[in-house]
Design an enzyme around this catalytic site. Structure first.
Site, short mmCIF file in Angstrom:
data_model
loop_
_atom_site.label_atom_id
_atom_site.label_comp_id
_atom_site.label_asym_id
_atom_site.label_seq_id
_atom_site.Cartn_x
_atom_site.Cartn_y
_atom_site.Cartn_z
N ASP A 1 40.04 77.42 -28.87
CA ASP A 1 40.77 77.84 -30.08
C ASP A 1 42.07 78.52 -29.68
OD1 ASP A 1 41.26 79.09 -32.78
OD2 ASP A 1 39.25 78.36 -33.17
N HIS B 1 42.83 83.50 -35.39
CA HIS B 1 41.82 82.51 -35.79
C HIS B 1 40.63 82.49 -34.83
CE1 HIS B 1 40.19 78.36 -36.24
NE2 HIS B 1 40.52 78.51 -37.52
N SER C 1 36.66 76.02 -40.65
CA SER C 1 36.75 76.74 -39.38
C SER C 1 35.78 77.90 -39.32
CB SER C 1 38.17 77.29 -39.17
OG SER C 1 39.06 76.29 -38.81
#
Length: 473
Positions: free
Chosen positions: A157, A194, A415
């Site tokens: 990620d 994220h 996600s």
């Protein structure tokens, strides 16, 4: 307007809200300059010209990630792709900032402002831990049976901020790695929080000793290995696949990959290169699975039906990749006399939509293996508490002095759904260390619960941790 009607409206108008955060730039999957994939099943390695630079040697999967003049390679090649995360939220449909980790205190449970863990509807609804439950006497929780001990989960990620108190000691700094081409380490470098949010959903330990406490992940005793593929706002698919291979060879039990090609880069008629991109994804997945590693992938946020033959969502539709759609509530802790009564947020008829209802942005169709909590939101609601329908987890922010500080925040997206399943897979492997990839996937699917919308939106069903650990133990 109901969530179903909003979904229908998005499909009929062709709007792809999930491709970016509302108000942010659109995600792309553009060509990565002179980088490309070489498929060694069609190209003899000895015939690759010497002036072609090999960025990642993934010959275990018969794949090379290269740079140079693609036309000089005789055989099957396809351009590498850039996933542009913009301000980091193309992986999350909606984001809201929360408090820093040194919050100024609040009362516990339905007698004042909620503590951090009380925002975790996704964990509370699954009876993850008695620290989160409102049941009288507590009762047995998931963590009484399994916490992920002895397992390892890779987060491929935007990097993981390991200085967060709820991630302290969770991230393996020695194995974690930067797989992009910049010179920095595995920690975030310009693509936002994220990956840190994802890591918290999987493995946060609720170790923050501040007055508001912390948050708890599905598998708090698992180990996170962070592979940063995003450098600045851009992540290259080839770097992501390099992370997959490294994770498998580092004995990771599970890979969480909350990354994928956004619309319109899903239409084969318009983008015929997708068929070759699919071959690359499947070859890498085949090798990773042969090493005993499960690949969990977010299904995407374009309200897209992945079933038609002319639609190809990569890597979700690749053979060997476990695709996860998103669900979420509407109305969790909204306004009224019970807005400060956390015990009643998820009970009775207080929710407009239940927690297992399809999120309006989620991709759906034949590529979905299961669904899980990813958060939802009502685009028309003018309710301050509406952020509570999103998933709450670990993030970081920059303070007035320009320093990075740990914090909490809300995000919604597939996600956020994928790491719920990655954490569940870690629980399975912790209880059955010798379970194969196929056995882990089957156990998660076979114990999933029916949910609104049926197979179209949930595949085998909605993730059910209670049924899963009962079956596995």
């Amino acid at each position: 307007m109901s969530q179903h009607n909003r979904r229908t409206f998005l499909q009929l108008t062709g709007t792809a809200i999930g491709a970016a955060t509302l108000g942010a730039g659109t995600a792309t999957a553009s060509t990565s300059d002179s980088r490309f994939f070489i498929n060694l099943r069609d190209v003899d390695r000895s015939e690759v010209p010497d002036d072609i630079e090999i960025i990642h040697d993934l010959s275990q999967a018969d794949v090379l990630v290269a740079r140079g003049d693609q036309e000089r390679v005789n055989g099957t090649t396809v351009a590498d792709r850039v996933i542009d995360r913009g301000d980091d939220r193309t992986g999350a449909v909606k984001s809201r900032d929360g408090p820093t980790t040194d919050g100024k205190g609040s009362s516990h449970n339905h007698d004042g402002p909620p503590k951090n863990s009380e925002f975790q509807w996704d964990k509370r609804i699954q009876d993850l831990n008695n620290e989160l439950t409102d049941k009288p006497g507590g009762g047995k929780s998931i963590h009484d049976t399994a916490t992920g001990a002895g397992t390892r989960v890779a987060v491929v990620d935007s990097g993981v901020y390991d200085a967060h108190p709820d991630l302290a000691g969770v991230v393996n700094d020695d194995l974690s790695e930067n797989v992009s081409e910049d010179e920095f380490d595995f920690r975030p470098n310009g693509a936002g929080d994220h990956g840190t949010h994802v890591a918290g959903i999987i493995a946060a330990t609720n170790s923050n000793d501040g007055p508001d406490g912390g948050v708890l992940g599905t598998a708090p005793d698992t180990e996170i290995v962070a592979y940063r593929m995003f450098s600045g706002q851009e992540g290259k698919q080839g770097d992501g696949y390099a992370g997959w291979v490294k994770a498998a060879e580092a004995d990771c039990d599970v890979i969480n990959y909350s990354v994928g090609f956004p619309a319109p880069f899903v239409y084969v008629d318009e983008y015929p290169f997708l068929t070759e991109e699919l071959r690359i994804a499947e070859q890498v997945a085949e090798y990773v699975r042969s090493q005993g590693t499960v690949i969990v992938n977010s299904a995407g946020n374009d309200s897209l039906n992945m079933s038609p033959e002319n639609t190809l969502s990569i890597p979700t539709e690749a053979e060997g990749v476990f695709g996860v759609a998103a669900t979420g509530p509407i109305g969790c802790g909204w306004g009224g006399k019970h807005s400060d009564n956390e015990a009643k947020w998820l009970t009775g008829n207080r929710l407009e939509d239940p927690t297992d209802s399809p999120a309006f942005y989620t991709n759906y169709g034949s590529a979905v293996d299961v669904s899980a909590a990813g958060g939802d939101f009502d685009t028309e609601a003018e309710v301050e508490e509406a952020q509570r329908d999103l998933v709450y987890s670990t993030v970081f922010e920059t303070d007035e002095s320009g320093d990075t500080v740990p914090a909490y925040g809300w995000k919604a997206g597939t996600s956020m759904a994928a790491p719920q399943v990655a954490g569940a897979a870690a629980l399975v492997r912790s209880l059955r260390p010798d379970a194969s990839v196929e056995e882990i996937e089957s156990l998660i699917q076979d114990t999933a619960s029916s949910a609104p919308g049926g197979e179209t939106y949930h595949g085998a069903g909605h993730l059910d941790l209670e049924r899963l650990v009962k079956r596995v133990k």
